[in-house]
Enzyme design. Structure first.
Site, short mmCIF file in Angstrom:
data_model
loop_
_atom_site.label_atom_id
_atom_site.label_comp_id
_atom_site.label_asym_id
_atom_site.label_seq_id
_atom_site.Cartn_x
_atom_site.Cartn_y
_atom_site.Cartn_z
N ASP A 54 9.52 -22.29 -95.24
CA ASP A 54 8.54 -23.36 -95.06
C ASP A 54 7.13 -22.80 -95.14
OD1 ASP A 54 7.35 -25.78 -94.50
OD2 ASP A 54 7.68 -25.66 -92.35
N ASP B 185 6.42 -21.54 -99.02
CA ASP B 185 6.06 -22.53 -100.05
C ASP B 185 4.62 -23.00 -99.91
OD1 ASP B 185 6.20 -24.25 -97.89
OD2 ASP B 185 7.92 -25.38 -98.62
N GLY B 186 4.12 -23.05 -98.67
CA GLY B 186 2.73 -23.43 -98.46
C GLY B 186 1.77 -22.41 -99.05
N ARG C 143 -0.91 -22.84 -102.35
CA ARG C 143 -2.34 -22.53 -102.34
C ARG C 143 -2.68 -21.41 -103.30
NH1 ARG C 143 -1.19 -23.71 -96.94
NH2 ARG C 143 -0.72 -21.55 -96.45
N ASP D 83 8.46 -31.26 -98.27
CA ASP D 83 8.38 -30.30 -97.16
C ASP D 83 8.59 -31.00 -95.82
OD1 ASP D 83 7.88 -27.60 -96.35
OD2 ASP D 83 5.95 -28.26 -95.59
N ASP E 150 11.83 -30.73 -93.14
CA ASP E 150 11.63 -30.36 -91.73
C ASP E 150 12.25 -31.38 -90.80
OD1 ASP E 150 10.23 -28.11 -92.46
OD2 ASP E 150 8.27 -29.03 -92.24
#
Length: 228
Positions: A58, A61-62, A66, A79, A83
């Protein structure tokens, strides 16, 4: 240059949102989560590893979104849904393991789903680019929660860790009762996370009523113009 590097460069340049690198990581998260759900009733070791790796991805991937400039509304939705669904499935399993606490697990699920959905829907109605966007002049606690990455990560990780420790404690105490101890330590975080969700839902309700009020006022003004 290897074939793998070539493929990665091509994926990082693609305009196909479904094939964005962070979204591919998201698909891997879903697969691992499904494996975790399958093993939850019987194989706690496999279930825990699949769940933990899915959770760790998690954060990956963020960063990938970016770094590669591949942030997308689809990715954000994928996402968040992953969750929410992962936590809900873990809580349903805990309800079968600890039936005397079923109501509390149900309450946690209700708060989580309803408040997040209301917040997301309100954000869209208000034209926000992300459900994580917070008005700088708004509520202090919500601003702190969404703008300070350390707070956001700590709250989310602590909440997931609490439920994960309850799950593992059903099968084993762990070395030196570590699973029990971590469950006790992270319990206040889980309570605080639910409190923040309730606050989030309340503020979203206030905002959506504000949208209703503005729309009704606009209708009345138009009707007043027609009668003049």
């Amino acid at each position: 240059m290897s074939d793998l590097e070539t493929s990665f460069r091509e994926l990082s340049k693609t305009e196909n949102v479904f094939m964005f690198v962070p979204n591919l990581i998201g698909y891997a998260r879903i697969f691992l989560a499904l494996l975790s759900f399958w093993f939850m009733p019987t194989n706690y070791s496999m279930a825990a590893w699949c769940y933990i790796i899915s959770g760790l991805l998690d954060a990956v991937d963020g960063h990938a979104a970016r770094l590669l400039g591949q942030s997308s509304k689809f990715g954000a939705m994928l996402d968040m849904l992953t969750d929410r669904c992962a936590t809900m499935c873990l809580l349903t399993t805990l309800s079968t393991f600890y039936p005397s606490f079923m109501f509390l697990f149900q309450l946690s699920m209700t708060i989580d789903i309803s408040c997040h959905w209301l917040h997301l829907h309100t954000s869209l109605l208000q034209g926000s680019t992300s459900h994580k966007f917070v008005d700088p002049t708004g509520n202090y606690w919500m601003k702190l929660y969404y703008t300070d990455r350390r707070v956001l990560f700590g709250m989310c990780a602590g909440n997931e860790l609490f439920y994960a420790m309850l799950y593992l404690s059903y099968f084993t105490t762990g070395p030196l009762y570590i699973f029990y101890l971590l469950a006790i330590i992270t319990f206040p975080v889980a309570v605080a996370k639910s409190a923040i969700a309730v606050l989030q839902g309340y503020l979203a309700a206030v905002n959506i009523v504000g949208v209703d009020t503005k729309e009704r006022q606009a209708v009345k003004e138009k009707e007043g113009e027609k009668t003049e």
